[in-house]
Design a protein around this motif. Structure first.
Motif, PDB file in Angstrom:
ATOM      1  N   GLU A 177      -2.533  -1.179  -9.775  1.00  0.00           N
ATOM      2  CA  GLU A 177      -3.781  -1.736  -9.261  1.00  0.00           C
ATOM      3  C   GLU A 177      -4.961  -0.802  -9.502  1.00  0.00           C
ATOM      4  OE1 GLU A 177      -2.257  -4.559  -5.565  1.00  0.00           O
ATOM      5  OE2 GLU A 177      -3.278  -2.675  -5.152  1.00  0.00           O
ATOM      6  N   SER A 178      -4.718   0.480  -9.631  1.00  0.00           N
ATOM      7  CA  SER A 178      -5.800   1.457  -9.724  1.00  0.00           C
ATOM      8  C   SER A 178      -5.799   2.151 -11.072  1.00  0.00           C
ATOM      9  CB  SER A 178      -5.683   2.482  -8.590  1.00  0.00           C
ATOM     10  OG  SER A 178      -5.689   1.855  -7.339  1.00  0.00           O
ATOM     11  N   ARG A 179      -5.778   1.360 -12.120  1.00  0.00           N
ATOM     12  CA  ARG A 179      -5.795   1.949 -13.461  1.00  0.00           C
ATOM     13  C   ARG A 179      -7.071   2.747 -13.712  1.00  0.00           C
ATOM     14  NH1 ARG A 179      -2.464  -0.160 -17.525  1.00  0.00           N
ATOM     15  NH2 ARG A 179      -0.418  -0.603 -16.636  1.00  0.00           N
ATOM     16  N   ASP A 180      -8.153   2.402 -13.026  1.00  0.00           N
ATOM     17  CA  ASP A 180      -9.398   3.155 -13.215  1.00  0.00           C
ATOM     18  C   ASP A 180      -9.480   4.368 -12.298  1.00  0.00           C
ATOM     19  OD1 ASP A 180      -9.930   2.097 -10.740  1.00  0.00           O
ATOM     20  OD2 ASP A 180     -11.601   0.850 -11.368  1.00  0.00           O
ATOM     21  N   GLY A 181      -8.452   4.580 -11.476  1.00  0.00           N
ATOM     22  CA  GLY A 181      -8.409   5.758 -10.619  1.00  0.00           C
ATOM     23  C   GLY A 181      -9.504   5.810  -9.566  1.00  0.00           C
ATOM     24  N   GLY A 182     -10.174   4.687  -9.336  1.00  0.00           N
ATOM     25  CA  GLY A 182     -11.291   4.693  -8.395  1.00  0.00           C
ATOM     26  C   GLY A 182     -12.520   5.390  -8.925  1.00  0.00           C
ATOM     27  N   LEU A 183     -12.515   5.725 -10.214  1.00  0.00           N
ATOM     28  CA  LEU A 183     -13.630   6.479 -10.795  1.00  0.00           C
ATOM     29  C   LEU A 183     -14.936   5.690 -10.829  1.00  0.00           C
ATOM     30  CD1 LEU A 183     -14.623   9.060 -12.067  1.00  0.00           C
ATOM     31  CD2 LEU A 183     -13.684   8.312 -14.266  1.00  0.00           C
ATOM     32  N   GLU A 210     -14.365  19.603  -6.522  1.00  0.00           N
ATOM     33  CA  GLU A 210     -13.512  18.701  -5.743  1.00  0.00           C
ATOM     34  C   GLU A 210     -12.376  18.174  -6.617  1.00  0.00           C
ATOM     35  OE1 GLU A 210     -13.738  14.305  -3.532  1.00  0.00           O
ATOM     36  OE2 GLU A 210     -15.490  15.159  -4.547  1.00  0.00           O
ATOM     37  N   ALA A 211     -11.165  18.247  -6.113  1.00  0.00           N
ATOM     38  CA  ALA A 211     -10.003  17.693  -6.800  1.00  0.00           C
ATOM     39  C   ALA A 211      -9.651  16.351  -6.161  1.00  0.00           C
ATOM     40  CB  ALA A 211      -8.817  18.647  -6.718  1.00  0.00           C
ATOM     41  N   VAL A 212      -9.788  15.288  -6.918  1.00  0.00           N
ATOM     42  CA  VAL A 212      -9.509  13.942  -6.409  1.00  0.00           C
ATOM     43  C   VAL A 212      -8.065  13.588  -6.731  1.00  0.00           C
ATOM     44  CG1 VAL A 212     -10.154  11.511  -6.516  1.00  0.00           C
ATOM     45  CG2 VAL A 212     -11.912  13.283  -6.731  1.00  0.00           C
ATOM     46  N   ARG A 213      -7.336  13.178  -5.700  1.00  0.00           N
ATOM     47  CA  ARG A 213      -5.924  12.836  -5.863  1.00  0.00           C
ATOM     48  C   ARG A 213      -5.650  11.405  -5.409  1.00  0.00           C
ATOM     49  NH1 ARG A 213      -2.686  17.261  -6.754  1.00  0.00           N
ATOM     50  NH2 ARG A 213      -3.729  19.298  -6.572  1.00  0.00           N
ATOM     51  N   SER A 214      -4.552  10.873  -5.881  1.00  0.00           N
ATOM     52  CA  SER A 214      -4.119   9.542  -5.457  1.00  0.00           C
ATOM     53  C   SER A 214      -3.560   9.622  -4.043  1.00  0.00           C
ATOM     54  CB  SER A 214      -3.047   9.011  -6.412  1.00  0.00           C
ATOM     55  OG  SER A 214      -1.806   9.663  -6.173  1.00  0.00           O
ATOM     56  N   PRO A 243       0.813  -1.236   0.000  1.00  0.00           N
ATOM     57  CA  PRO A 243       0.000   0.000   0.000  1.00  0.00           C
ATOM     58  C   PRO A 243       0.840   1.277   0.000  1.00  0.00           C
ATOM     59  CG  PRO A 243      -0.793  -1.560   1.645  1.00  0.00           C
ATOM     60  CD  PRO A 243       0.525  -2.066   1.182  1.00  0.00           C
ATOM     61  N   LYS A 244       2.101   1.180   0.391  1.00  0.00           N
ATOM     62  CA  LYS A 244       2.946   2.362   0.455  1.00  0.00           C
ATOM     63  C   LYS A 244       3.742   2.590  -0.823  1.00  0.00           C
ATOM     64  CE  LYS A 244       3.655   1.701   5.435  1.00  0.00           C
ATOM     65  NZ  LYS A 244       4.674   1.446   6.495  1.00  0.00           N
ATOM     66  N   THR A 245       3.581   1.725  -1.797  1.00  0.00           N
ATOM     67  CA  THR A 245       4.389   1.784  -3.011  1.00  0.00           C
ATOM     68  C   THR A 245       3.594   2.410  -4.146  1.00  0.00           C
ATOM     69  OG1 THR A 245       5.523  -0.236  -2.301  1.00  0.00           O
ATOM     70  CG2 THR A 245       5.803   0.432  -4.594  1.00  0.00           C
ATOM     71  N   ARG A 246       4.101   3.499  -4.699  1.00  0.00           N
ATOM     72  CA  ARG A 246       3.413   4.210  -5.767  1.00  0.00           C
ATOM     73  C   ARG A 246       3.204   3.309  -6.986  1.00  0.00           C
ATOM     74  NH1 ARG A 246       3.217   9.673  -7.603  1.00  0.00           N
ATOM     75  NH2 ARG A 246       4.510  10.297  -5.841  1.00  0.00           N
ATOM     76  N   GLU A 247       4.224   2.554  -7.351  1.00  0.00           N
ATOM     77  CA  GLU A 247       4.148   1.688  -8.530  1.00  0.00           C
ATOM     78  C   GLU A 247       3.020   0.672  -8.406  1.00  0.00           C
ATOM     79  OE1 GLU A 247       7.099  -1.301 -11.073  1.00  0.00           O
ATOM     80  OE2 GLU A 247       7.777  -0.360  -9.210  1.00  0.00           O
ATOM     81  N   VAL A 248       2.847   0.128  -7.213  1.00  0.00           N
ATOM     82  CA  VAL A 248       1.788  -0.849  -6.983  1.00  0.00           C
ATOM     83  C   VAL A 248       0.427  -0.188  -7.124  1.00  0.00           C
ATOM     84  CG1 VAL A 248       0.724  -2.360  -5.264  1.00  0.00           C
ATOM     85  CG2 VAL A 248       3.215  -2.335  -5.531  1.00  0.00           C
TER      86      VAL A 248
END
Length: 671
Positions: free
Chosen positions: A493-499, A586-590, A484-489
């Motif tokens: 895993e979140s190619r859809d950005g949680g959209l 709202e600005a949604v960020r990773s 969970p702490k790794t940006r690359e992971v």
């Protein structure tokens, strides 16, 4: 009496010293790998560790080529495991551990659905909605690429069965792979119990239950996980059938292997392992050749019968069988390079992936880290060396065949993607078995080397528990701590950005949702369709794909008090803030602070007022610029999917709308 015992004590000390030296060299070798000091030094240390490990077993009287069986024991562990209730307790413990590692934080790890599992879920949903799918036929995985990979309908019906029990949402789709993964760990126990003894089987299953490699792949809804389960149970029944002579074991083994061929394309390798083992077993039989041949036919005939319908389909559509393998073949790389360098490089990468550098794809394991944890990696090498040294028994041959042929799924593929932990997932059980074998042998040698004293079996048991706890801790921290702490992971895993999940939370009767086409990658659309599925509307979106300025036609029939939700790309953030400074924006960020998208919420009446009061020439210029930008993005888009279609459509709409607002705007562009 004491004089007679003295030489034995000296021999025991020598054996213990050689074993300790072997383990020390192994841990030093793995340390060199871990700190990336020098590959050749690490390989040398491991070679020396394997030599001294085999030597310690020979000095202990085990140099007879016999594989582990119930005659060996660490203290009273084997005797205790002979009691059925103890053995079932071990199985239950392993099942609980496996379930925990695959269900813990499942709602957030992985953080979304991958495209392939979303497409499979949609195909199963279409069957729920009444689409005809012949049981023995095939369905294109991707509707936008119907000539690409196809999924067997029998597998889709399995997915459908899981949906009936767990629902069609995120959790239900994850259960498609989580359930066979947990069951596969249990199957490992019974298979390796057949090959060796209860302690080795328990350790094998435990290593698999906690392995970050196995856990990572278990949490994606992939067909290879079900393939691995069917493979394990089929092998167990096959070995049981040869041992007991019961025909129904062999028949059921063949049936399961036939069903295995309906899952992942690499299941052909699973069948090749079984068939090669049968042929070698027949060649090794000095007596009872006819009986062994009959046993082989009892396995093979049911397998062919079950596979026959799919085989008939492949005979009519041969391209469906080879479309994926033709894309990912080693032969292409060899032809391009005009040498065998890609072959040797690929072999080297796969040889080192367990201990040095693993798969770089975060969906397969922790990126670029060894597939095995520090402890398991050391004992894996020692266990493999042991099996290579004592290879003459049928069970040893079977394990080595499994390992060698199972790696071909990666070795024969495109070396630019090697090492690939997913294509070689079928070898994971036997890898853990090698590690468990050497762990058990080390504890056995230690136990036999200890002087006689009351409850001396406690010492190796405590050491064994310490090693397994270390393995459990490392794997837990790797998956639940580091990932969970790794940006690359997260990015993978979140190619859809949680959209898609965000759209589900924003939907409402008085809301109109408009999504900028720039955001509508295939994975976003597929996951939105799946996660926001409504009965009777399997492939309908809860949003409109459009630009805010070209969505006027959708607003005509809406009253002013309706709320409009516009989800836009970060490239338009400055424009949205300047045009609508008073609107909710709202600005949604990773989790790492990168902008993903913006969410503008505004009343329809306010939007109409804002557009009506805007300068037409300035508005036309902004729409023109946006339309041309869409066109550029569509031309640069290599993905075959909805995004390109939406972008081109919106580009043309924007050009037409800008021309209506300001007819002079495109005159200077005319030839």
């Amino acid at each position: 009496m004491e004089r007679r015992k003295a030489p034995l004590d000296q021999k025991s000390l020598k054996v213990a010293a050689v074993l300790a030296l072997s383990l020390l060299l192994g841990f030093l070798g793995q340390s060199v790998f871990t700190f990336e000091l020098n590959i050749f030094i690490a390989v040398f240390l491991y070679a020396a560790a394997a030599y001294f490990f085999i030597r310690s077993l020979g000095q202990d009287g085990n140099d007879n080529g016999a594989f582990i069986d119930d005659r060996a024991s660490v203290g009273r562990l084997s005797a205790l495991s002979a009691k059925k209730w103890i053995e079932w307790l071990l199985v239950f413990i392993v099942m609980i551990i496996a379930a925990f590692f695959r269900l813990h934080r499942l709602d957030s790890q992985p953080s979304s659905l991958w495209l392939d599992e979303g497409l499979v879920g949609l195909n199963a949903i279409e069957i729920i909605e009444g689409k005809h799918a012949a049981l023995w036929g095939m369905t294109p995985l991707d509707g936008w690429q119907p000539d690409w990979v196809k999924t067997s309908n029998l597998y889709l019906y399995y997915v459908l069965l899981v949906f009936k029990v767990f629902g069609t949402g995120y959790f239900g789709l994850k259960m498609v792979s989580v359930l066979p993964a947990i069951a596969g760990v249990i199957a490992m126990y019974f298979l390796f119990r057949e090959i060796s003894n209860a302690p080795v089987a328990f350790l094998s299953a435990l290593f698999a239950a906690v392995s970050q490699w196995h856990v990572t792949i278990s949490r994606w809804g992939w067909d290879a996980v079900l393939m691995c389960l069917l493979q394990l149970v089929s092998y167990w029944l096959l070995l049981r059938g040869f041992k007991t002579g019961r025909k129904w074991h062999l028949v059921l083994s063949g049936v399961l292997m036939g069903l295995c061929l309906y899952t992942y394309i690499a299941s052909w390798i699973a069948l090749a392992i079984a068939l090669t083992f049968l042929v070698l077993k027949l060649m090794m039989e000095e007596h009872g050749l006819r009986s062994s041949l009959q046993h082989g036919l009892f396995f093979l005939v049911p397998c062919l019968v079950v596979f026959a319908p799919l085989g008939a389909y492949y005979a009519q559509h041969p391209g469906d069988l080879f479309v994926r393998t033709s894309e990912l073949t080693l032969a292409k790389s060899v032809a391009v390079a005009q040498s065998y360098d890609p072959v040797w490089k690929s072999i080297g990468k796969y040889a080192l992936m367990f201990n040095y550098k693993g798969d770089g794809n975060p969906r397969h394991s922790f990126p670029n880290e060894p597939l095995l944890d520090f402890v398991t990696a050391v004992f894996f090498v020692l266990g493999l060396a042991y099996c290579l040294r004592f290879w003459k028994t049928s069970h040893t041959i079977f394990a080595l065949l499994w390992f060698g042929l199972g790696l071909q799924g990666g070795l024969l593929a495109d070396p630019s993607d090697s090492p690939n932990a997913y294509r070689t997932f079928m070898v994971s059980p036997v890898v853990y078995f090698f590690a468990a074998t050497s762990t058990y042998l080390s504890l056995e040698v230690l136990w036999q080397s200890l002087p006689q004293f009351r409850r001396k079996e406690i010492v190796p048991m405590i050491l064994g528990m310490a090693l397994t706890c270390c393995s459990v801790s490392i794997n837990y921290w790797t998956y639940f701590g580091n990932r969970p702490k790794t940006r690359e992971v997260w990015e993978e895993e979140s190619r859809d950005g949680g959209l898609p999940a965000k759209l589900g939370s924003l939907s409402g009767q008085l809301r109109l949702m408009i999504i900028d086409p720039l955001l509508l990658w295939k994975v976003v659309v597929v996951n939105s369709w799946f996660l926001n599925y409504r009965h009777g509307k399997p492939l309908e979106s809860s949003f409109i794909a459009a630009n805010l300025f070209t969505a006027e036609a959708h607003l005509d029939q809406m009253s002013g008090e309706h709320q409009l939700v516009y989800v836009y790309s970060p490239v338009f953030s400055r424009m949205m803030r300047s045009l609508f400074p008073d609107a909710k924006n709202e600005a949604v960020r990773s989790p790492f602070g990168d902008p993903l998208y913006g969410v503008l919420t505004i009343a329809v009446a306010d939007l109409r007022l804002r557009l009506a009061s805007a300068d037409k020439q300035s508005l036309a210029a902004a729409i023109q610029k946006t339309a041309l930008f869409y066109q550029e993005q569509a031309n640069a888009d290599a993905e075959i999917g909805p995004r390109r279609i939406f972008l081109l459509k919106e580009s043309q709409k924007g050009i037409n709308f800008a021309r209506q607002l300001d007819p002079e705007i495109f005159r200077e562009r005319a030839p």
